[in-house]
Scaffold this motif. Structure first.
Motif, mmCIF file in Angstrom:
data_model
loop_
_atom_site.group_PDB
_atom_site.id
_atom_site.type_symbol
_atom_site.label_atom_id
_atom_site.label_comp_id
_atom_site.label_asym_id
_atom_site.label_seq_id
_atom_site.Cartn_x
_atom_site.Cartn_y
_atom_site.Cartn_z
ATOM 1 N N LEU A 1 0.783 -1.169 -0.168
ATOM 2 C CA LEU A 1 -0.030 -0.046 0.131
ATOM 3 C C LEU A 1 0.920 1.292 0.047
ATOM 4 O O LEU A 1 0.248 2.309 -0.467
ATOM 5 C CB LEU A 1 -0.624 0.037 1.223
ATOM 6 N N TYR A 2 1.993 1.084 0.449
ATOM 7 C CA TYR A 2 3.176 2.441 0.792
ATOM 8 C C TYR A 2 3.889 2.629 -0.580
ATOM 9 O O TYR A 2 4.553 3.690 -0.447
ATOM 10 C CB TYR A 2 3.896 2.205 1.764
ATOM 11 N N GLU A 3 3.750 1.852 -1.600
ATOM 12 C CA GLU A 3 4.510 1.846 -2.790
ATOM 13 C C GLU A 3 4.311 3.228 -3.249
ATOM 14 O O GLU A 3 3.290 3.908 -3.639
ATOM 15 C CB GLU A 3 4.277 0.975 -4.020
ATOM 16 N N MET B 1 2.766 -5.562 5.158
ATOM 17 C CA MET B 1 1.980 -6.643 5.669
ATOM 18 C C MET B 1 0.710 -6.053 4.781
ATOM 19 O O MET B 1 0.234 -4.791 5.011
ATOM 20 C CB MET B 1 1.754 -6.670 7.129
ATOM 21 N N ASP B 2 0.079 -6.855 3.998
ATOM 22 C CA ASP B 2 -1.039 -6.773 3.324
ATOM 23 C C ASP B 2 -2.203 -6.087 4.091
ATOM 24 O O ASP B 2 -3.028 -5.142 3.828
ATOM 25 C CB ASP B 2 -1.478 -7.732 2.463
ATOM 26 N N THR B 3 -2.501 -6.988 5.338
ATOM 27 C CA THR B 3 -3.451 -6.812 6.161
ATOM 28 C C THR B 3 -3.058 -6.797 7.605
ATOM 29 O O THR B 3 -2.399 -7.383 8.192
ATOM 30 C CB THR B 3 -4.643 -7.780 6.208
ATOM 31 N N PRO B 4 -2.490 -5.369 8.293
ATOM 32 C CA PRO B 4 -1.892 -5.204 9.243
ATOM 33 C C PRO B 4 -2.631 -5.802 10.715
ATOM 34 O O PRO B 4 -3.955 -5.946 10.407
ATOM 35 C CB PRO B 4 -1.614 -3.940 9.489
ATOM 36 N N SER B 5 -1.801 -6.105 11.624
ATOM 37 C CA SER B 5 -2.236 -6.844 12.518
ATOM 38 C C SER B 5 -3.325 -5.822 13.597
ATOM 39 O O SER B 5 -2.551 -4.769 13.807
ATOM 40 C CB SER B 5 -1.240 -7.402 13.548
ATOM 41 N N THR B 6 -4.223 -6.414 14.099
ATOM 42 C CA THR B 6 -5.046 -5.151 14.923
ATOM 43 C C THR B 6 -4.907 -5.669 16.408
ATOM 44 O O THR B 6 -5.690 -5.343 17.217
ATOM 45 C CB THR B 6 -6.500 -5.136 14.475
ATOM 46 N N ASP C 1 -13.730 -2.445 7.596
ATOM 47 C CA ASP C 1 -13.779 -1.925 6.235
ATOM 48 C C ASP C 1 -12.477 -1.662 5.557
ATOM 49 O O ASP C 1 -11.878 -0.831 5.250
ATOM 50 C CB ASP C 1 -13.996 -0.398 6.121
ATOM 51 N N ILE C 2 -11.681 -2.949 5.069
ATOM 52 C CA ILE C 2 -10.403 -2.985 4.744
ATOM 53 C C ILE C 2 -10.206 -2.284 3.543
ATOM 54 O O ILE C 2 -9.150 -1.660 3.249
ATOM 55 C CB ILE C 2 -9.987 -4.470 4.469
ATOM 56 N N LYS C 3 -11.441 -2.260 2.710
ATOM 57 C CA LYS C 3 -11.118 -1.429 1.196
ATOM 58 C C LYS C 3 -10.995 0.144 1.675
ATOM 59 O O LYS C 3 -10.251 0.712 1.108
ATOM 60 C CB LYS C 3 -12.434 -1.533 0.378
ATOM 61 N N ARG D 1 -7.518 0.712 2.904
ATOM 62 C CA ARG D 1 -6.479 0.626 2.052
ATOM 63 C C ARG D 1 -6.827 2.214 1.272
ATOM 64 O O ARG D 1 -5.493 2.614 0.751
ATOM 65 C CB ARG D 1 -6.551 -0.360 1.231
ATOM 66 N N LYS D 2 -7.618 2.460 0.902
ATOM 67 C CA LYS D 2 -7.951 3.608 0.292
ATOM 68 C C LYS D 2 -7.454 4.988 0.887
ATOM 69 O O LYS D 2 -6.556 5.697 0.316
ATOM 70 C CB LYS D 2 -9.476 3.789 -0.059
ATOM 71 N N LYS D 3 -7.716 5.078 2.076
ATOM 72 C CA LYS D 3 -7.258 6.110 3.123
ATOM 73 C C LYS D 3 -5.550 6.086 2.900
ATOM 74 O O LYS D 3 -4.866 7.267 2.944
ATOM 75 C CB LYS D 3 -7.975 5.893 4.658
#
Length: 170
Positions: free
Chosen positions: A48-50, A129-134, A149-151, A154-156
């Motif tokens: 996501l940070y690319e 990490m694609d989905t960070p640990s919560t 709301d993973i989408k 990721r958008k934010k």
């Protein structure tokens, strides 16, 4: 501040300048102060940070390397392990010893063998990490968004990354 600590920091800085590590650069905020560093993390490819340029600072305590530095993002971040004020919350930056809340093993926490390089590699892998640990989040709102709301999460993140890239070129 003992000269041994300063010498260790100077050695780590020299090493990073001689052999730069892909993904970040590090330098002193002020040439007269070895205890405050500025960091630039280049957003890892295929994350996501690319494309992002994430500015941060490391502030070392006088007791370094017995105690860890504090790391804080200057670039606005939206991540469960980054407080709203930018402070990074990862095990490797927590003081040595037993976690009073029982989330971390002593072996996951700060050890004097860690270096600026090992800290930054840990932060980069956290961002990768694609989905960070919560689990035990620093930013509860970001963690809630990851879960609900993973989408949207990721958008934010992508918006903040684009903003960081634009500011890097201003």
């Amino acid at each position: 501040m003992s000269s041994g600590n300063a010498l260790l920091l100077k050695r780590q800085l020299t090493e990073l300048r001689k052999r730069p590590v892909d993904g970040f650069s590090a330098g002193l905020k002020d040439d007269d102060n070895l205890y405050e560093w500025e960091i630039m993390i280049i957003g890892p490819n295929d994350t996501l940070y690319e494309g992002g340029f994430l500015r941060a600072e490391l502030v070392f305590p006088p007791e370094y390397p017995l105690l860890p530095p504090k790391m804080k993002f200057i670039t606005p971040m939206w991540h469960p392990n980054v407080y709203a004020d930018g402070n990074v919350c990862i095990s490797i930056l927590h003081a040595p010893g037993t976690d009073e809340y029982g989330y971390e093993d002593a072996g996951e926490r700060w050890m004097p063998v860690h270096t600026v390089e090992s800290i930054l590699i840990s932060v980069i892998s956290l961002l990768s990490m694609d989905t960070p640990s919560t689990d035990s989040p620093a930013n509860i709102d970001a963690a809630k968004q990851v879960r609900d709301d993973i989408k949207g999460y990721r958008k934010k993140v992508r918006q903040l990354v684009r903003q960081s890239a634009e500011e890097a070129y201003d």
